[in-house]
Write an enzyme that holds these catalytic residues in place. Structure first.
Site, PDB file in Angstrom:
ATOM      1  N   CYS A   1       6.254  -0.455   7.341  1.00 22.99           N
ATOM      2  CA  CYS A   1       5.917   0.921   6.704  1.00 22.99           C
ATOM      3  C   CYS A   1       7.076   1.375   5.864  1.00 22.99           C
ATOM      4  O   CYS A   1       8.088   1.070   6.348  1.00 22.99           O
ATOM      5  CB  CYS A   1       5.420   1.923   7.563  1.00 22.99           C
ATOM      6  SG  CYS A   1       4.932   3.350   6.833  1.00 22.99           S
ATOM      7  N   LEU A   2       6.642   1.770   4.543  1.00 20.02           N
ATOM      8  CA  LEU A   2       7.834   1.994   3.683  1.00 20.02           C
ATOM      9  C   LEU A   2       8.525   3.392   4.075  1.00 20.02           C
ATOM     10  O   LEU A   2       9.639   3.778   3.847  1.00 20.02           O
ATOM     11  CB  LEU A   2       7.122   2.286   2.253  1.00 20.02           C
ATOM     12  CG  LEU A   2       6.783   0.862   1.627  1.00 20.02           C
ATOM     13  CD1 LEU A   2       5.870   1.364   0.269  1.00 20.02           C
ATOM     14  CD2 LEU A   2       8.260   0.054   1.371  1.00 20.02           C
TER      15      LEU A   2
ATOM     16  N   GLY B   1       0.922  -1.140  -0.148  1.00 19.96           N
ATOM     17  CA  GLY B   1      -0.076   0.052  -0.197  1.00 19.96           C
ATOM     18  C   GLY B   1       1.022   1.234  -0.120  1.00 19.96           C
ATOM     19  O   GLY B   1       2.148   1.247   0.224  1.00 19.96           O
TER      20      GLY B   1
ATOM     21  N   GLN C   1       2.965   9.764   1.857  1.00 21.39           N
ATOM     22  CA  GLN C   1       4.174   9.422   1.789  1.00 21.39           C
ATOM     23  C   GLN C   1       5.202   9.845   0.770  1.00 21.39           C
ATOM     24  O   GLN C   1       6.112   9.819   0.816  1.00 21.39           O
ATOM     25  CB  GLN C   1       4.345   7.988   1.757  1.00 21.39           C
ATOM     26  CG  GLN C   1       3.389   7.202   2.980  1.00 21.39           C
ATOM     27  CD  GLN C   1       3.575   5.833   2.960  1.00 21.39           C
ATOM     28  OE1 GLN C   1       2.493   5.385   2.388  1.00 21.39           O
ATOM     29  NE2 GLN C   1       4.426   5.054   3.539  1.00 21.39           N
TER      30      GLN C   1
ATOM     31  N   HIS D   1      -4.230   1.707   7.625  1.00 15.68           N
ATOM     32  CA  HIS D   1      -2.826   1.904   7.851  1.00 15.68           C
ATOM     33  C   HIS D   1      -2.732   3.208   6.942  1.00 15.68           C
ATOM     34  O   HIS D   1      -2.186   4.219   7.120  1.00 15.68           O
ATOM     35  CB  HIS D   1      -2.001   0.863   7.334  1.00 15.68           C
ATOM     36  CG  HIS D   1      -0.322   1.218   7.346  1.00 15.68           C
ATOM     37  ND1 HIS D   1       0.473   0.625   8.125  1.00 15.68           N
ATOM     38  CD2 HIS D   1       0.353   1.852   6.435  1.00 15.68           C
ATOM     39  CE1 HIS D   1       1.787   0.961   7.989  1.00 15.68           C
ATOM     40  NE2 HIS D   1       1.562   1.896   6.710  1.00 15.68           N
ATOM     41  N   GLU D   2      -3.336   3.090   5.753  1.00 18.82           N
ATOM     42  CA  GLU D   2      -2.973   4.231   4.488  1.00 18.82           C
ATOM     43  C   GLU D   2      -4.271   5.426   5.006  1.00 18.82           C
ATOM     44  O   GLU D   2      -3.439   6.499   4.835  1.00 18.82           O
ATOM     45  CB  GLU D   2      -3.335   3.635   3.332  1.00 18.82           C
ATOM     46  CG  GLU D   2      -2.791   2.484   2.607  1.00 18.82           C
ATOM     47  CD  GLU D   2      -1.237   2.520   2.772  1.00 18.82           C
ATOM     48  OE1 GLU D   2      -0.835   3.542   3.074  1.00 18.82           O
ATOM     49  OE2 GLU D   2      -0.639   1.259   2.898  1.00 18.82           O
TER      50      GLU D   2
ATOM     51  N   HIS E   1      -2.213   7.368   7.243  1.00 20.44           N
ATOM     52  CA  HIS E   1      -1.012   8.430   6.731  1.00 20.44           C
ATOM     53  C   HIS E   1      -1.551   9.493   6.293  1.00 20.44           C
ATOM     54  O   HIS E   1      -1.189  10.710   6.453  1.00 20.44           O
ATOM     55  CB  HIS E   1      -0.455   7.762   5.583  1.00 20.44           C
ATOM     56  CG  HIS E   1       0.897   6.575   5.872  1.00 20.44           C
ATOM     57  ND1 HIS E   1       1.897   7.151   6.508  1.00 20.44           N
ATOM     58  CD2 HIS E   1       0.853   5.330   5.546  1.00 20.44           C
ATOM     59  CE1 HIS E   1       2.864   5.918   6.443  1.00 20.44           C
ATOM     60  NE2 HIS E   1       2.032   4.930   6.108  1.00 20.44           N
TER      61      HIS E   1
HETATM   62  O1  GNR Z   1       4.088  -2.764   2.520  1.00 21.63           O
HETATM   63  C1  GNR Z   1       3.505  -2.664   3.643  1.00 21.63           C
HETATM   64  N1  GNR Z   1       3.136  -3.548   4.280  1.00 21.63           N
HETATM   65  C2  GNR Z   1       2.377  -3.558   5.213  1.00 21.63           C
HETATM   66  C3  GNR Z   1       2.469  -4.935   6.167  1.00 21.63           C
HETATM   67  C4  GNR Z   1       1.539  -4.617   7.076  1.00 21.63           C
HETATM   68  C5  GNR Z   1       0.593  -3.881   7.560  1.00 21.63           C
HETATM   69  C6  GNR Z   1       0.542  -2.632   6.665  1.00 21.63           C
HETATM   70  C7  GNR Z   1       1.490  -2.413   5.566  1.00 21.63           C
HETATM   71  S1  GNR Z   1       1.475  -1.307   4.641  1.00 21.63           S
HETATM   72  C8  GNR Z   1       2.887  -1.324   4.155  1.00 21.63           C
HETATM   73  C9  GNR Z   1       3.221  -0.205   2.879  1.00 21.63           C
HETATM   74  C10 GNR Z   1       3.135   0.987   3.543  1.00 21.63           C
HETATM   75  O2  GNR Z   1       4.028   1.766   4.327  1.00 21.63           O
HETATM   76  N2  GNR Z   1       2.152   1.854   3.208  1.00 21.63           N
HETATM   77  O3  GNR Z   1       1.802   2.966   3.959  1.00 21.63           O
HETATM   78 NI    NI Z   2       3.134   2.948   5.615  1.00 20.71          NI
END
Ligand code: GNR
Ligand code: NI
Length: 181
Positions: free
Chosen positions: A91-92, A46, A51, A133-134, A137
């Protein structure tokens, strides 16, 4: 399409609250294309516009094993959350850090699609977790905010150390989402 630079914790720009998209036009569709390319290249499941330093309410995701089922949501809003699940998240924007977070394991959400049409989606499991999660952000929130202050301090030091090493090695920056004139 282009691979965009991903901001990393503790960059203060990750704390901005994204603004709703007023019109789904070609610029938004190009952003979504670039975000998908960036997400697949990373690789991640995601990515939120925040980001890549674009503070508009746009997210992309693909939790399919074959990485061929992209989802793009514009102005996403969660209508219903159900159940709970603990997932090891990453998270990236917080590279190398993984920890458990509890979230709803079933959601119903409303958003606009790439044509600007209102859609409703139901998601469970990893897609539900990823969308939450997104959306966090887009509200300036990171998964490390759910961890203890002590863990967060350790994570910040570790990530900052990594960033120093990388800049000393002279890593080449990727193109920014906002053209630098
Ligand atoms: O790549 C991602 N893996 C992930 C694993 C578990 C819960 C959420 C994520 S999102 C993350 C990519 C990212 O940072 N998205 O904002
Ligand atoms: Ni993230």
């Amino acid at each position: 399409m282009a691979i965009l630079n991903i901001l990393e914790y503790p960059d203060p720009r990750l704390r901005k609250r994204a603004e709703p998209v007023e019109r789904v036009d070609d610029a938004i569709r190009r952003l979504v294309g670039d975000m998908l390319e960036t997400m697949y290249a990373a690789p991640g499941i995601g990515l939120a516009a925040t980001q890549v330093d674009v503070h508009q309410r746009v997210l992309v995701a693909d939790v399919s094993p074959d990485r061929n089922t992209p989802v793009a949501l514009i102005n996403p809003e969660i209508l219903e959350r159900d159940g709970s699940e603990i997932t090891e998240e990453g998270c990236l924007s917080v590279p190398g850090v993984f920890d458990k977070v509890e979230r709803a394991n079933h959601i119903r959400a409303r958003a606009l699609d790439l044509r600007g049409q209102a859609i409703e989606i139901e998601a469970e499991g990893l897609l539900a977790v990823c969308i939450q999660h997104e959306i966090d952000h887009l509200d300036g929130k990171l998964f490390v905010d759910y961890l203890s202050e002590l863990k967060r301090q350790r994570i910040r030091k570790r990530v900052e150390k990594e960033q120093k090493i990388r800049s000393a090695e002279g890593a080449t920056p990727t193109r920014s989402a906002t053209p630098v004139i």
